[in-house]
Scaffold this motif. Structure first.
Motif, PDB file in Angstrom:
ATOM      1  N   PHE A 175      -3.832  -6.978  -0.846  1.00 26.77           N
ATOM      2  CA  PHE A 175      -4.002  -5.871  -1.391  1.00 26.77           C
ATOM      3  C   PHE A 175      -5.447  -5.070  -1.299  1.00 26.77           C
ATOM      4  O   PHE A 175      -5.711  -3.819  -1.318  1.00 26.77           O
ATOM      5  CB  PHE A 175      -3.504  -5.668  -2.854  1.00 26.77           C
ATOM      6  CG  PHE A 175      -3.491  -4.232  -3.601  1.00 26.77           C
ATOM      7  CD1 PHE A 175      -2.503  -3.510  -3.228  1.00 26.77           C
ATOM      8  CD2 PHE A 175      -4.435  -4.025  -4.515  1.00 26.77           C
ATOM      9  CE1 PHE A 175      -2.608  -2.186  -3.888  1.00 26.77           C
ATOM     10  CE2 PHE A 175      -4.374  -2.797  -5.014  1.00 26.77           C
ATOM     11  CZ  PHE A 175      -3.364  -1.907  -4.983  1.00 26.77           C
ATOM     12  N   SER A 208       1.986  -2.328   3.618  1.00 30.15           N
ATOM     13  CA  SER A 208       0.969  -3.391   4.026  1.00 30.15           C
ATOM     14  C   SER A 208       1.532  -4.401   5.014  1.00 30.15           C
ATOM     15  O   SER A 208       2.621  -4.844   4.792  1.00 30.15           O
ATOM     16  CB  SER A 208       0.746  -4.018   2.569  1.00 30.15           C
ATOM     17  OG  SER A 208      -0.098  -5.427   2.916  1.00 30.15           O
ATOM     18  N   SER A 210       0.723  -1.271  -0.120  1.00 29.46           N
ATOM     19  CA  SER A 210      -0.038   0.117   0.070  1.00 29.46           C
ATOM     20  C   SER A 210       0.789   1.298   0.132  1.00 29.46           C
ATOM     21  O   SER A 210       0.520   2.379  -0.690  1.00 29.46           O
ATOM     22  CB  SER A 210      -1.061   0.038   1.251  1.00 29.46           C
ATOM     23  OG  SER A 210      -0.406  -0.222   2.388  1.00 29.46           O
ATOM     24  N   ALA A 223      -4.102   2.090   0.084  1.00 28.43           N
ATOM     25  CA  ALA A 223      -3.350   2.225  -1.080  1.00 28.43           C
ATOM     26  C   ALA A 223      -3.923   3.746  -1.759  1.00 28.43           C
ATOM     27  O   ALA A 223      -3.190   4.523  -2.265  1.00 28.43           O
ATOM     28  CB  ALA A 223      -3.385   1.157  -1.814  1.00 28.43           C
ATOM     29  N   ASN A 246      -6.290  -4.078   1.799  1.00 24.39           N
ATOM     30  CA  ASN A 246      -5.787  -2.766   2.202  1.00 24.39           C
ATOM     31  C   ASN A 246      -5.897  -1.450   1.293  1.00 24.39           C
ATOM     32  O   ASN A 246      -5.060  -0.796   1.146  1.00 24.39           O
ATOM     33  CB  ASN A 246      -4.032  -2.758   2.385  1.00 24.39           C
ATOM     34  CG  ASN A 246      -3.949  -3.833   3.629  1.00 24.39           C
ATOM     35  OD1 ASN A 246      -4.410  -3.791   4.548  1.00 24.39           O
ATOM     36  ND2 ASN A 246      -2.999  -4.786   3.074  1.00 24.39           N
ATOM     37  N   TRP A 247      -7.150  -1.849   0.467  1.00 19.46           N
ATOM     38  CA  TRP A 247      -7.374  -1.093  -0.547  1.00 19.46           C
ATOM     39  C   TRP A 247      -7.445   0.617   0.017  1.00 19.46           C
ATOM     40  O   TRP A 247      -6.842   1.498  -0.677  1.00 19.46           O
ATOM     41  CB  TRP A 247      -8.546  -1.279  -1.026  1.00 19.46           C
ATOM     42  CG  TRP A 247      -9.253  -0.539  -2.390  1.00 19.46           C
ATOM     43  CD1 TRP A 247      -9.983   0.620  -2.424  1.00 19.46           C
ATOM     44  CD2 TRP A 247      -8.817  -0.918  -3.619  1.00 19.46           C
ATOM     45  NE1 TRP A 247     -10.069   1.090  -3.597  1.00 19.46           N
ATOM     46  CE2 TRP A 247      -9.479  -0.047  -4.496  1.00 19.46           C
ATOM     47  CE3 TRP A 247      -8.161  -1.805  -4.352  1.00 19.46           C
ATOM     48  CZ2 TRP A 247      -9.371  -0.022  -5.781  1.00 19.46           C
ATOM     49  CZ3 TRP A 247      -7.992  -1.774  -5.537  1.00 19.46           C
ATOM     50  CH2 TRP A 247      -8.685  -0.980  -6.476  1.00 19.46           C
TER      51      TRP A 247
END
Length: 737
Positions: free
Chosen positions: A706, A588, A163, A713, A709-710
């Protein structure tokens, strides 16, 4: 077949040896798999970087700084920064191609919201290309070290799914440019190392020169580039030592290798680095009255083409002349005052005396004789110009506030071991603390004879009552002093070795005295200007520290972090865009904790490797290459991380980004090696399924991480409540918004 392709060690490309026994079909299939993997991760990175890149729709984190610097380049207006110019010039070039709107005011006092036109999206996309290049270079670097396609794939997968690496590469910052140049320097040096068996050939020279070019470009973006310079330098020293220990070659061979590296790794980077400053000064041609010109000397200011008043400036300072006093300390600025008073708790409610980087009416002072009441009227027919000379007793009156430069035996607010400098006393009032002796810093100066000259003279102001010497203090004023640099009076008196006591006259206005072409007398050469730019940058960098005279500032406390926090993700960095979109820059956990585990596991793996090497001395060249490559990457990680522990400056999470890339490449190589170890175990399902299965599981896990952890980011949009929304996605209590 897929498993065989993934663990292939076949070398592809021009000039590489092919392993015997490989059929053309196998080589063709591997080449297709190799290029497909590289193109896939490149396209995936580019798509993710570009997705909704216009959000946040306001300048985020340090974007406001680099937008302002880009604007300065596009308008040709000089500015001062703590970093070398190349990265900012690249951003300006992107801004030029994106048609950046330079008419928009950009400052730090309010959030800068982008206008309706979309040039900022194009600028972000231009900078994000360097983030794509990072992934490509990481892939190539790991491939060059390991010759394993799966190791290169794992490395790029971890980078793409992190991220922090994603978020920082979507903004108009220097970090994407810097990190790519660092990686490219490391990759070029590894490619050069691979040519060591064929020295002084065309490819050998090309990779040597490319390494030097990349080092020069890296160092010209940020001084953090010095770490990769050390990395490549240590590699060069090791290589030269091996050449020296090779008894089959003569001493002349060692000298030839040494001279070649002096040219490629020393001369080329230095020339390229200096050329960026020459271009920087050429582009910024308007600077005589630019903001922050007080960072530099009066001679430096004279060098700008728009400094037209120099031909009308008297060379000698007269009583009654309107002058500006510039400190010799870089960066300090011009002596200034205002109607603002020191707070009562500091002992005297006099006007604040400070140092300002900008030229304005508050910087104007006039020299008066001790017995004079009002400042001499230069417009009067009775005015007689008399020069201020070495040893004269004078009083200095601020033309705007009409208060004298004064001092008394009261401690300065910030630099407590010095006396307070104040603005005090009406025009016709006489106070002993307002009398100063002018002492020129010139050998052989005669009292009452040697005149004080504009630009050309350095002098001291010694208070006639206390004997203290006027100089900048050691820190800045807090909010009541508007963050200006403190001016104080050193009670130790005259110290001929202390340059902090020296002052210079810049502006010298007197219509009754004939002007002199000061440019012809004092204009600096390009080399001298570059030297002064470096002095200012180094001094400015040394002052990037926390000033806790009023307790640490709340926002600074929230943003800053310490090196021990970075690998364990103890704290990230808030990057507020607008009230309807918030970002939190942090790595991340799925990626960072894997990197941390691998780094902790490396000593054990190294011991196992050494034991196996001792038991089986005739190991394949592959093992030696991977061992050397891992050592190189580990050294790169350490050099880009450990020095921050010794730094006293303010640090933020993004300072770990170069180390993150090195640690991720280490993880890619080590995880691939562990997969290879599993393949050698007797498994009921067949060894050919081990690698594809594990790689598929790793891919699914990190793609899911990913997506999880959108918000880290891409940030969190919302209707004025985005800060509350993003807090829902913070993993640890130590992550503060």
């Amino acid at each position: 077949m897929l498993a065989a392709l993934l663990k292939q060690e076949l070398t592809v490309g021009e000039g590489k040896e092919e392993r015997p026994g490989r059929s053309p079909a196998t080589r063709r299939a591997f080449s297709i798999a190799w290029w497909s993997c590289l193109l896939s991760v490149t396209i995936a990175t580019a798509v993710l970087r570009a997705y909704k890149i216009g959000l946040p729709s306001a300048a985020t984190w340090d974007e406001v700084h680099f937008l302002r610097f880009s604007k300065h380049y596009l308008t040709g207006t000089f500015f001062q920064d703590v970093h070398p110019p190349l990265g900012k010039m690249i951003v300006a070039a992107i801004g030029y191609m994106a048609d950046q709107n330079v008419s928009m005011p950009i400052d730090n006092d309010r959030p800068y919201e982008y206008p309706q036109d979309q040039w900022h999206i194009l600028m972000r996309m231009g900078v994000s290309l360097f983030g794509v290049f990072q992934v490509v270079t990481s892939f190539l670097l790991v491939w060059e070290i390991s010759r394993s396609l799966s190791a290169a794939y794992i490395t790029t997968l971890l980078i793409v799914c992190d991220s922090a690496a994603h978020a920082y590469n979507r903004l108009i910052l220097l970090d994407p440019i810097l990190v790519w140049f660092i990686l490219q320097s490391a990759y070029s040096s590894v490619k050069f190392w691979s040519c060591r068996d064929r020295p002084f050939g065309v490819r050998w020279w090309l990779w040597l020169l490319q390494t030097g070019v990349c080092l020069g470009l890296t160092f010209a973006v940020k001084y953090v580039g010095a770490f990769v310079v050390v990395l490549v330098g240590l590699q060069a020293v090791y290589d030269l030592w091996q050449q020296y220990c090779d008894t089959s070659a003569g001493l002349m061979n060692v000298i030839k290798h040494f001279l070649a590296r002096c040219v490629g790794l020393v001369l080329v980077p230095i020339l390229l680095y200096l050329s960026t400053f020459v271009l920087h000064l050429h582009l910024l041609h308007k600077g005589a009255n630019s903001p922050g010109i007080g960072f530099h000397s009066a001679q430096f200011r004279l060098s700008f083409p728009d400094h037209n008043i120099s031909r009308h400036t008297p060379s000698v300072v007269m009583y009654g002349s309107q002058v500006t006093l510039l400190s010799a300390v870089r960066p300090s600025g011009y002596l200034t005052t205002s109607y603002d008073l020191y707070p009562p708790e500091y002992g005297a409610e006099h006007q604040v005396i400070a140092l300002d980087m900008n030229l304005d009416e508050l910087n104007a002072w006039g020299f008066k004789r001790v017995d004079e009441g009002r400042l001499a009227d230069m417009t009067s027919d009775e005015y007689v110009a008399q020069p201020v000379a070495h040893g004269d007793l004078v009083r200095l009156l601020n033309v705007f506030t009409e208060r004298h430069l004064h001092t008394h035996r009261v401690r300065a607010p910030i630099t407590r071991h010095m006396y307070m400098a104040t603005g005090f006393g009406e025009v016709d009032e006489f106070y002993e603390g307002s009398v100063w002796r002018v002492l020129l810093d010139e050998p052989g100066a005669e009292p009452g004879v040697t005149p004080l000259r504009a630009v050309g003279s350095w002098f001291r102001l010694i208070n006639n009552r206390t004997g203290c010497a006027l100089r900048p203090g050691l820190s800045k004023y807090p909010s009541w002093g508007f963050g200006a640099w403190e001016a104080a009076c050193d009670p130790k008196g005259v110290n001929l070795k202390d340059v902090h006591q020296l002052w210079q006259i810049d502006e010298n206005v007197n219509p009754k005295v004939e002007g002199t072409d000061l440019k012809a007398l004092y204009e600096m050469s390009t080399l001298n200007k570059i030297v002064e730019l470096h002095q200012v940058m180094l001094n400015s960098n040394s002052k990037l520290k926390v000033y806790d005279f009023e307790g640490e500032d709340g926002m600074q406390k929230l943003l800053r972090s310490y090196p021990w926090m970075w690998p364990v993700l103890y704290r990230g960095c808030p990057g507020h865009g607008t009230t309807w979109h918030s970002l939190y820059f942090v790595g991340s956990p799925h990626v960072y904790f894997l990197n941390l585990a691998v780094l902790c596991l490396l000593p054990l793996l190294w011991v196992v490797s050494e034991v196996r090497r001792q038991r089986r001395p005739r190991q394949p060249a592959e093992c030696s290459r991977i061992r050397e490559g891992l050592l190189y990457l580990l050294l790169g990680w350490a050099l880009h991380y450990l020095p921050f522990w010794a730094m006293q400056r303010i640090l933020y999470f993004h300072h770990y980004l170069p180390s993150f890339f090195f640690s991720t490449m280490i993880s890619g190589v080590v995880v691939d090696g562990l997969i290879g170890s599993l393949e050698r175990l007797p498994l009921p399902l067949g060894r050919q399924f081990v690698r594809p299965t594990i790689l598929a599981a790793i891919s699914a896990f990190y793609v899911n991480s990913f997506l999880t952890n959108w918000e880290l980011a891409f940030g969190v949009p919302g209707d004025g409540t985005s800060e509350l929304l993003v807090k829902r996605f913070l993993y640890f209590d130590s992550w503060e918004m």
